[in-house]
Scaffold this motif. Structure first.
Motif, PDB file in Angstrom:
ATOM      1  N   VAL A 143       0.889  -1.159   0.000  1.00  0.00           N
ATOM      2  CA  VAL A 143       0.000   0.000   0.000  1.00  0.00           C
ATOM      3  C   VAL A 143       0.928   1.210   0.000  1.00  0.00           C
ATOM      4  O   VAL A 143       1.569   1.509   1.014  1.00  0.00           O
ATOM      5  N   ILE A 144       1.064   1.845  -1.155  1.00  0.00           N
ATOM      6  CA  ILE A 144       1.932   3.019  -1.220  1.00  0.00           C
ATOM      7  C   ILE A 144       1.102   4.269  -0.969  1.00  0.00           C
ATOM      8  O   ILE A 144      -0.116   4.284  -1.176  1.00  0.00           O
ATOM      9  N   ASP A 145       1.774   5.303  -0.523  1.00  0.00           N
ATOM     10  CA  ASP A 145       1.083   6.562  -0.242  1.00  0.00           C
ATOM     11  C   ASP A 145       2.066   7.704  -0.426  1.00  0.00           C
ATOM     12  O   ASP A 145       2.776   8.071   0.509  1.00  0.00           O
ATOM     13  N   SER A 146       2.126   8.244  -1.637  1.00  0.00           N
ATOM     14  CA  SER A 146       3.006   9.398  -1.815  1.00  0.00           C
ATOM     15  C   SER A 146       2.451  10.547  -0.995  1.00  0.00           C
ATOM     16  O   SER A 146       1.252  10.785  -0.983  1.00  0.00           O
ATOM     17  N   ARG A 147       3.317  11.212  -0.307  1.00  0.00           N
ATOM     18  CA  ARG A 147       2.869  12.365   0.473  1.00  0.00           C
ATOM     19  C   ARG A 147       2.864  13.643  -0.376  1.00  0.00           C
ATOM     20  O   ARG A 147       2.535  14.725   0.113  1.00  0.00           O
ATOM     21  N   TYR A 148       3.220  13.540  -1.637  1.00  0.00           N
ATOM     22  CA  TYR A 148       3.264  14.741  -2.485  1.00  0.00           C
ATOM     23  C   TYR A 148       1.909  15.048  -3.107  1.00  0.00           C
ATOM     24  O   TYR A 148       1.145  14.129  -3.439  1.00  0.00           O
ATOM     25  N   GLU A 149       1.654  16.332  -3.257  1.00  0.00           N
ATOM     26  CA  GLU A 149       0.388  16.808  -3.810  1.00  0.00           C
ATOM     27  C   GLU A 149       0.044  16.071  -5.103  1.00  0.00           C
ATOM     28  O   GLU A 149       0.891  15.954  -6.004  1.00  0.00           O
ATOM     29  N   ASN A 150      -1.187  15.589  -5.191  1.00  0.00           N
ATOM     30  CA  ASN A 150      -1.713  14.909  -6.386  1.00  0.00           C
ATOM     31  C   ASN A 150      -0.922  13.664  -6.788  1.00  0.00           C
ATOM     32  O   ASN A 150      -0.978  13.234  -7.928  1.00  0.00           O
ATOM     33  N   PHE A 151      -0.182  13.080  -5.834  1.00  0.00           N
ATOM     34  CA  PHE A 151       0.600  11.861  -6.122  1.00  0.00           C
ATOM     35  C   PHE A 151       1.545  12.109  -7.292  1.00  0.00           C
ATOM     36  O   PHE A 151       1.764  11.249  -8.140  1.00  0.00           O
ATOM     37  N   LYS A 152       2.126  13.331  -7.366  1.00  0.00           N
ATOM     38  CA  LYS A 152       3.047  13.666  -8.461  1.00  0.00           C
ATOM     39  C   LYS A 152       4.412  13.985  -7.864  1.00  0.00           C
ATOM     40  O   LYS A 152       4.509  14.752  -6.904  1.00  0.00           O
ATOM     41  N   PHE A 153       5.451  13.404  -8.453  1.00  0.00           N
ATOM     42  CA  PHE A 153       6.783  13.642  -7.897  1.00  0.00           C
ATOM     43  C   PHE A 153       7.866  13.428  -8.942  1.00  0.00           C
ATOM     44  O   PHE A 153       7.608  12.938 -10.033  1.00  0.00           O
ATOM     45  N   ASP A 154       9.095  13.817  -8.585  1.00  0.00           N
ATOM     46  CA  ASP A 154      10.270  13.447  -9.371  1.00  0.00           C
ATOM     47  C   ASP A 154      11.122  12.513  -8.513  1.00  0.00           C
ATOM     48  O   ASP A 154      10.812  12.281  -7.338  1.00  0.00           O
ATOM     49  N   LEU A 155      12.191  11.987  -9.106  1.00  0.00           N
ATOM     50  CA  LEU A 155      12.958  10.939  -8.420  1.00  0.00           C
ATOM     51  C   LEU A 155      13.580  11.404  -7.088  1.00  0.00           C
ATOM     52  O   LEU A 155      13.415  10.722  -6.066  1.00  0.00           O
ATOM     53  N   PRO A 156      14.264  12.549  -7.038  1.00  0.00           N
ATOM     54  CA  PRO A 156      14.831  12.940  -5.731  1.00  0.00           C
ATOM     55  C   PRO A 156      13.758  13.122  -4.656  1.00  0.00           C
ATOM     56  O   PRO A 156      13.942  12.694  -3.508  1.00  0.00           O
ATOM     57  N   SER A 157      12.622  13.700  -5.027  1.00  0.00           N
ATOM     58  CA  SER A 157      11.555  13.924  -4.036  1.00  0.00           C
ATOM     59  C   SER A 157      10.964  12.617  -3.536  1.00  0.00           C
ATOM     60  O   SER A 157      10.743  12.448  -2.326  1.00  0.00           O
ATOM     61  N   VAL A 158      10.708  11.659  -4.436  1.00  0.00           N
ATOM     62  CA  VAL A 158      10.070  10.407  -3.986  1.00  0.00           C
ATOM     63  C   VAL A 158      11.042   9.596  -3.133  1.00  0.00           C
ATOM     64  O   VAL A 158      10.639   8.932  -2.172  1.00  0.00           O
TER      65      VAL A 158
END
Ligand code: OOG
Ligand code: MG
Length: 264
Positions: A143-158
């Motif tokens: 169960v993944i859950d990106s904490r970034y707005e709208n589940f959008k990110f780049d590699l360093p952020s994720v």
């Protein structure tokens, strides 16, 4: 691994990510504030987060590979894999209700997990090394859950957000790697009784053991090894599927049984 971040920046980014994870709120990508952030900087933040969780009493039980299949890379718009750490606090038993209220926007994905019986270390750890050190493989739903707005990110952020790690459920039927084709496991994910995703474990870098070797080689770059007895998830085979309270998920695996979970 060399980071360009100062200790103060590492602490500040780590606290921001930890706050988002603990309080289940979204945050802007770290690269918005710090565009020059590199993959190495992301790992520096992730390592600080790991140290903090362990200091708070969580136990490191293993690692995960992320963004190892084409389906996941296309879904997330990222072209390289990442790793993340797993602690006992993220584990949930099969068939129990998993709360969505302490997550931002949870999604589920089918993975093949490895449990190791010998230490593995890089550099140049190979598929054969991983298979020789594997005690057994078993199905797992992450169960993944990106904490970034709208589940959008780049590699360093994720990477700084521990590769979106949140919860996982392992189950089904464990198997020895000599008894099955680890790179030919068909999977089907059912959401509320309907098949929503299908795939084969070959989608994970050609062979899921290659993803585990990649984890070991990245750990080497951080001056670490993968100890015997580690639990390693090799990455989502198919795209991840969003879940909400009331949803029932069953992941069916050829030769490995199934894993079921529900959300509240
Ligand atoms: C990053 C985590 C990816 C996988 O199995 O590919 C991952 C994300 O998609 O949020 O866990
Ligand atoms: Mg995953």
């Amino acid at each position: 691994m060399k980071t360009n971040l100062t200790q103060e920046q590492i602490v500040r980014f780590c606290e921001r990510v930890e706050g988002a994870q603990r309080r289940a709120h979204d945050i802007a990508m770290l690269t918005k504030e710090f565009p020059q952030m590199t993959v190495e900087d992301g790992y520096a933040v992730q390592n600080a987060l790991r140290a903090r969780f362990i200091e708070q009493g969580e136990k490191l039980i293993g690692w995960k590979a992320g963004l190892t299949s084409k389906a996941k890379m296309v879904q997330m718009g990222v072209d390289k894999p990442s790793i993340g750490f797993l602690t006992d606090a993220m584990s949930r038993p099969e068939n129990t209700a998993i709360s969505t209220h302490d997550m931002v926007h949870p999604r589920v994905e089918c993975e093949v997990a490895f449990v190791t019986k010998a230490d593995l270390s890089g550099p140049a750890c190979t598929r054969a090394d991983v298979l020789a050190a594997t005690d057994f493989v078993m199905p797992a739903v992450e169960v993944i859950d990106s904490r970034y707005e709208n589940f959008k990110f780049d590699l360093p952020s994720v990477i700084a957000d521990n590769s979106s790690s949140a919860r996982f459920v392992a189950g089904g039927r464990p198997r020895y790697v000599d008894d099955i084709e680890v790179d030919g496991i068909g999977v089907a994910m059912e959401l509320n009784g309907e098949i929503v995703e299908m795939g084969s474990s070959a989608a994970v870098m050609g062979h899921p053991a290659d993803a585990v070797a990649m984890v070991v080689n990245i750990l080497h770059d951080m001056g670490e090894i993968l100890p015997a007895g580690s639990f390693v998830m090799s990455g989502g085979i198919t795209a991840a599927v969003a879940v909400k309270p009331g949803d029932n998920v069953i992941a069916r695996y050829q030769d490995l049984g199934s894993v079921s979970l529900r959300f509240e």
